[in-house]
Design a protein around this motif. Structure first.
Motif, short mmCIF file in Angstrom:
data_model
loop_
_atom_site.label_atom_id
_atom_site.label_comp_id
_atom_site.label_asym_id
_atom_site.label_seq_id
_atom_site.Cartn_x
_atom_site.Cartn_y
_atom_site.Cartn_z
N MET A 1 -3.95 0.17 -8.67
CA MET A 1 -2.66 0.10 -7.97
C MET A 1 -2.75 0.87 -6.67
SD MET A 1 0.38 -1.19 -8.40
CE MET A 1 0.50 -1.36 -10.18
N THR A 2 -2.37 0.27 -5.60
CA THR A 2 -2.42 0.94 -4.30
C THR A 2 -1.26 1.92 -4.18
OG1 THR A 2 -1.10 -0.80 -3.32
CG2 THR A 2 -3.49 -1.04 -3.19
N TYR A 173 -1.83 -10.59 -2.90
CA TYR A 173 -2.85 -9.56 -2.71
C TYR A 173 -3.18 -8.78 -3.97
CZ TYR A 173 1.49 -6.90 -2.22
OH TYR A 173 2.73 -6.36 -2.43
N GLU A 174 -2.31 -8.83 -4.97
CA GLU A 174 -2.61 -8.19 -6.25
C GLU A 174 -1.84 -8.89 -7.34
OE1 GLU A 174 0.35 -4.47 -6.79
OE2 GLU A 174 -1.08 -4.21 -5.17
N THR A 175 -2.18 -8.63 -8.57
CA THR A 175 -1.51 -9.30 -9.68
C THR A 175 -0.06 -8.84 -9.77
OG1 THR A 175 -3.57 -9.37 -10.93
CG2 THR A 175 -1.53 -9.70 -12.17
#
Length: 336
Positions: A1-2, A173-175
């Motif tokens: 996670m960003t 860009y992410e799930t």
């Protein structure tokens, strides 16, 4: 996670406001509900452009109460491509944030979704994985949710990403932590059936063949959610499609805007057909939203909203009394 960026922090503030009961307000001053509703049967003050369009065409709420496809949601969202990101704004003229874009895309089709991203992550029905997602589904990110977008298919979405950016198409860009389907499969099937009977101009892809400035009426109608035929009918009655027309009292251009009204609408040159038509569309959209009646909206266009409120209906002015049926007749002659 960003790490949570600026947009995430701002959205988190929105979430906390909602949890504390400090719900944001609709343009009409009502609080945003946490449920998904449609224009059909609603008792709240509905600010969606689809409601205006229904008033303008004399139609019902089928455009928003069912028979809407995911592809239409995508097309609705794409109208706002390039709109600047503006936290807390629901007005595309000023900018939109991520959840406002989602709310606006659905609202233009007559489907109300909650205002905040974390609320939108609970709207509709859950979708298990991105592989199961369909165009029009809401994608929500992070926990707690701090960002949302609308799925386009092929691992792409449309979103208002962050301050300093704008509404754009980007990769997923992410799930997503949540995927929600507001448009049911039943709606998708109904949309296919309705597509054959909907007037082309109301689908956003039609033209007004033979009508001067027809393309501009279609573009302005699509932007502000007003029937292009209604705009053309108003222009016909107001100026006879003459972009250089000037009335005895100083109203100017195709849509006969008074200088002060034009300034308030952001119209710098009322003699410019494009500016005039977009200004007239913006004014009609406002009137339809406020009065929720085509005759009253037309009366307000002619005599001003204050006069309509003062008399509780079409003002007893000979000009206005004649103006409303003239526009309605012109609208009917255009097939509206």
């Amino acid at each position: 996670m960003t790490m949570m960026g600026v947009s995430g922090v701002l959205s988190r503030i929105q979430e906390l406001q909602g949890q504390l009961g400090l719900n944001p307000l609709n343009p009409d001053g009502t609080t945003v509900a946490g449920t998904v509703t449609t224009t059909k049967g609603t008792t709240s003050s509905d600010s969606s452009f689809a409601a205006m369009l229904a008033d303008a065409t004399g139609g019902g709420s089928s455009l928003g109460a069912g028979g809407v496809s995911g592809d239409e949601v995508v097309a609705s969202a794409k109208k706002y491509l390039g709109t600047p990101y503006a936290f807390g704004s629901t007005d595309p003229d000023k900018g939109l944030d991520c959840s406002a874009l989602v709310q606006r895309a659905y609202g233009d089709l007559g489907i109300q979704v909650p205002r905040n991203s974390w609320q939108q992550a609970k709207a509709g029905q859950p979708v298990a994985t991105l592989a199961d997602a369909k165009p029009g589904d809401i994608l929500a990110f992070d926990s707690p949710v701090d960002h949302v977008g609308i799925y386009l298919g092929n691992n792409q979405m449309i979103a208002a990403p962050k301050p300093g950016d704008h509404v754009k198409i980007q990769k997923v860009y992410e799930t997503p932590t949540h995927i929600r389907r507001v448009i049911s499969d039943v709606d998708q099937v109904a949309a296919q059936n309705l597509a054959a009977v909907r007037p082309a101009a109301l689908q956003g892809s039609g033209t007004l063949a033979g009508v001067p400035y027809g393309d501009l009426f279609v573009k302005a109608g699509a932007k502000y959610g007003v029937s292009p035929k209604l705009l053309a009918a108003v222009a016909k009655v107001e100026s006879g499609y003459n972009p250089q027309a000037v009335s005895k009292v100083g109203a100017r251009g195709l849509m006969q805007l008074m200088p002060s009204t034009a300034r308030g609408l952001g119209v710098n040159d009322a003699f410019d057909p494009e500016q005039a038509i977009f200004g007239g569309a913006k004014l009609l959209a406002h009137n339809l939203r406020e009065f929720k009646s085509l005759p009253l909206a037309l009366a307000a266009y002619n005599a001003g909203g204050g006069a309509v409120k003062k008399y509780g209906g079409i003002p007893p002015f000979a000009e206005t009394q004649a103006y409303v049926p003239k526009v309605q007749k012109a609208l009917a002659s255009l097939g509206g």
